[in-house]
Write an enzyme that holds these catalytic residues in place. Structure first.
Site, short mmCIF file in Angstrom:
data_model
loop_
_atom_site.label_atom_id
_atom_site.label_comp_id
_atom_site.label_asym_id
_atom_site.label_seq_id
_atom_site.Cartn_x
_atom_site.Cartn_y
_atom_site.Cartn_z
N ARG A 264 -18.62 68.51 -47.02
CA ARG A 264 -19.06 69.14 -46.19
C ARG A 264 -18.37 69.14 -45.05
O ARG A 264 -18.44 70.29 -44.27
CB ARG A 264 -20.29 68.33 -46.01
CG ARG A 264 -21.29 68.74 -44.65
CD ARG A 264 -21.80 70.07 -44.69
NE ARG A 264 -22.38 70.29 -43.61
CZ ARG A 264 -21.60 71.03 -42.33
NH1 ARG A 264 -20.55 71.04 -42.53
NH2 ARG A 264 -22.27 71.15 -41.20
N ILE B 96 -21.55 63.85 -36.58
CA ILE B 96 -22.46 63.28 -37.51
C ILE B 96 -22.08 63.90 -38.84
O ILE B 96 -22.64 65.10 -39.30
CB ILE B 96 -23.86 64.27 -37.22
CG1 ILE B 96 -24.35 63.88 -35.56
CG2 ILE B 96 -25.12 63.54 -38.11
CD1 ILE B 96 -25.41 64.24 -35.10
N PRO B 97 -21.32 63.13 -39.56
CA PRO B 97 -20.95 63.61 -40.90
C PRO B 97 -22.09 63.46 -41.81
O PRO B 97 -22.78 62.51 -41.52
CB PRO B 97 -19.77 62.67 -41.22
CG PRO B 97 -19.74 61.53 -40.38
CD PRO B 97 -20.38 62.12 -39.07
N HIS B 98 -22.29 64.31 -42.62
CA HIS B 98 -23.68 64.33 -43.44
C HIS B 98 -23.43 65.09 -44.92
O HIS B 98 -22.59 65.76 -44.89
CB HIS B 98 -24.81 64.91 -42.62
CG HIS B 98 -24.54 66.58 -42.12
ND1 HIS B 98 -23.88 66.63 -40.99
CD2 HIS B 98 -25.02 67.53 -42.88
CE1 HIS B 98 -23.75 68.17 -40.91
NE2 HIS B 98 -24.31 68.63 -42.10
N ALA B 99 -24.23 64.85 -45.80
CA ALA B 99 -24.21 65.47 -47.02
C ALA B 99 -25.49 65.15 -47.95
O ALA B 99 -26.20 64.05 -47.78
CB ALA B 99 -23.02 64.98 -48.10
#
Length: 154
Positions: free
Chosen positions: A54, A68-71
């Site tokens: 991502r 805001i790393p997100h997956a």
């Protein structure tokens, strides 16, 4: 699931007041390990791959000193948000070129698309307010961080 219930998606063990590693990937792994240690992640490697994939698509450095790393991944069975902060800031390739000092990692089950968007938008909206960012940077306990998040994420 009610994604605005901060005590459920961000229990105290997912909040760190320690300085994370100074690189983007190191910080992402640091946040992920909070979730792994709390028993929220079934497959660390799959979760890390999803987060880094991502990250490769577009930066999660949203500006204002926020990353805001997100997956979405089957490596988790319920929405999970981990928090850490960095006094120095970490280069998250933000559009405003400011280093990220507030870090939130969001993991939701692959089938939980709505949860993902709800959490991301609630966090993004609340973090646009400078007073909220200041409270999170100055919080002296995990409980204070959780209380600030509970107050602003609706």
């Amino acid at each position: 699931m009610d994604v605005t219930d901060i005590s459920t998606i961000t229990p105290l063990e997912l909040i760190s007041l320690e300085e994370p590693p100074a690189t983007k990937e190191g910080a992402i792994e640091f946040l992920l390990d909070l979730a792994v240690d709390a028993g929220r992640v079934d497959d660390r490697d799959a979760a890390l791959d999803a987060l880094l994939e991502r990250e490769g698509e577009a930066t999660t450095g949203v500006g204002f000193g926020i990353g805001i790393p997100h997956a979405k991944t089957d490596a988790v069975s319920k929405p999970t948000v981990a928090f850490a902060r960095s006094a120095e800031g970490i280069d998250f390739d933000a559009m405003d070129d400011k280093p990220a000092k507030l870090l939130f990692m969001i993991l939701v089950p692959a089938a939980g698309g709505e949860d993902h968007l709800q959490i991301l938008s609630a966090l993004s909206r609340s973090l646009m307010h400078e007073d909220v960012r200041e409270k999170l940077l100055e919080a002296e306990s995990k409980q204070t961080v959780q209380d600030v998040l509970a107050e602003v994420v609706e």
